[in-house]
Design a protein around this motif. Structure first.
Motif, PDB file in Angstrom:
ATOM      1  N   PHE A 199     -59.281  23.062  -9.782  1.00 39.63           N
ATOM      2  CA  PHE A 199     -59.118  21.651 -10.109  1.00 39.63           C
ATOM      3  C   PHE A 199     -58.387  20.940  -8.978  1.00 39.63           C
ATOM      4  N   LEU A 239     -51.026  11.720 -13.072  1.00 36.08           N
ATOM      5  CA  LEU A 239     -52.014  12.465 -12.308  1.00 36.08           C
ATOM      6  C   LEU A 239     -53.367  12.330 -12.993  1.00 36.08           C
ATOM      7  N   ILE A 240     -54.405  12.106 -12.205  1.00 36.34           N
ATOM      8  CA  ILE A 240     -55.775  12.070 -12.711  1.00 36.34           C
ATOM      9  C   ILE A 240     -56.495  13.305 -12.178  1.00 36.34           C
ATOM     10  N   TRP A 241     -57.148  14.016 -13.080  1.00 32.90           N
ATOM     11  CA  TRP A 241     -57.726  15.310 -12.733  1.00 32.90           C
ATOM     12  C   TRP A 241     -59.233  15.249 -12.598  1.00 32.90           C
ATOM     13  N   GLY A 242     -59.757  16.038 -11.664  1.00 34.54           N
ATOM     14  CA  GLY A 242     -61.183  16.262 -11.600  1.00 34.54           C
ATOM     15  C   GLY A 242     -61.621  17.168 -12.739  1.00 34.54           C
ATOM     16  N   ALA A 243     -62.935  17.260 -12.925  1.00 34.60           N
ATOM     17  CA  ALA A 243     -63.488  18.047 -14.041  1.00 34.60           C
ATOM     18  C   ALA A 243     -63.409  19.546 -13.790  1.00 34.60           C
TER      19      ALA A 243
END
Lengths: 111, 113
Positions: free
Chosen positions: A88, A99-103
């Motif tokens: 991730f 925080l914004i997370w990728g898939a």
């Protein structure tokens, strides 16, 4: 709005090969993280990238950050089976502590 | 051993029955956060806390409450759980803000029937 996109989402590869995972984000940010998650397990920090041009390496993994392109890469060199996991990236919003997370990228390395 | 602990690890409950998931860290970290992980969606931040008595909403706070009365503890409260809150929940902590790497707890798998 900050969005984070990882490519590919799934990757199956042979041991000994090289490959790169990409993490694109949509607005400016001052921090980017890579984490690893083994099946059924928690997340483990791999790299923290805080400036344009930052490059960090640990074993067969190398991460880099290009803030102008809003792009980070995680490069795998001479893959081994133990690197099979989901990876991730997470990007920090400049305006606050979120925080914004990728898939996530599920990586399977076959012997 | 430096760690983040969560309890319970697994929980099956019914709609509307209030529950609390506890999170505790022994690293004297100021920053703590709750995430939920759903297939194909990565992690989504529910709430975070910069220090004692300081909390803020993440991206998906609806249906959740938190409190930070002590530095080491950051419980997640579901006042009236619904099936769409079935998920894998992670607590994380780090030094003073999110510029530092976060340390994650083992996760709590919640099923709401």
């Amino acid at each position: 709005e900050l969005k984070v996109e990882q490519n590919p989402l799934f990757l199956s590869m042979q041991e000994g090969k090289n490959y790169t995972i990409y993490c694109n984000y949509s607005t400016t940010s001052d921090r980017l993280y890579w984490y690893r998650q083994d099946p059924g397990k928690s997340l483990e920090s791999l790299f923290v990238l805080l400036s344009n041009g930052a490059v960090k390496q640990e074993g067969r993994l190398m991460a880099s950050l290009d803030t102008k392109a809003r792009l980070s890469t995680l490069h795998i060199t001479a893959a081994v089976h133990d690197l099979s996991a989901t990876y991730f990236c997470a990007v920090g919003r400049e305006s606050n502590y979120q925080l914004i997370w990728g898939a996530g990228t599920k990586l399977i390395i076959k012997p | 051993e430096a760690q983040v602990t969560q309890n319970p690890r697994y929980l099956i409950t019914v709609t509307g029955k209030k529950l609390t998931v506890t999170c505790s860290q022994n690293m004297n970290h100021e920053y703590m956060s709750w995430y939920r992980q759903d297939p194909g969606l990565g992690l989504r931040q529910i709430y975070y806390s910069m220090n004692v008595e300081v909390t803020d909403k993440g991206d998906v706070p609806e249906g959740y409450k938190v409190s930070r009365k002590e530095k080491r503890n950051f419980p997640l409260i579901l006042e009236s759980p619904s099936p769409n809150q079935t998920s894998l929940y992670f607590c994380a902590s780090s030094l003073w803000d999110s510029y530092n790497e976060q340390f994650f707890g083992p996760g709590t798998r919640l099923t709401v029937l």
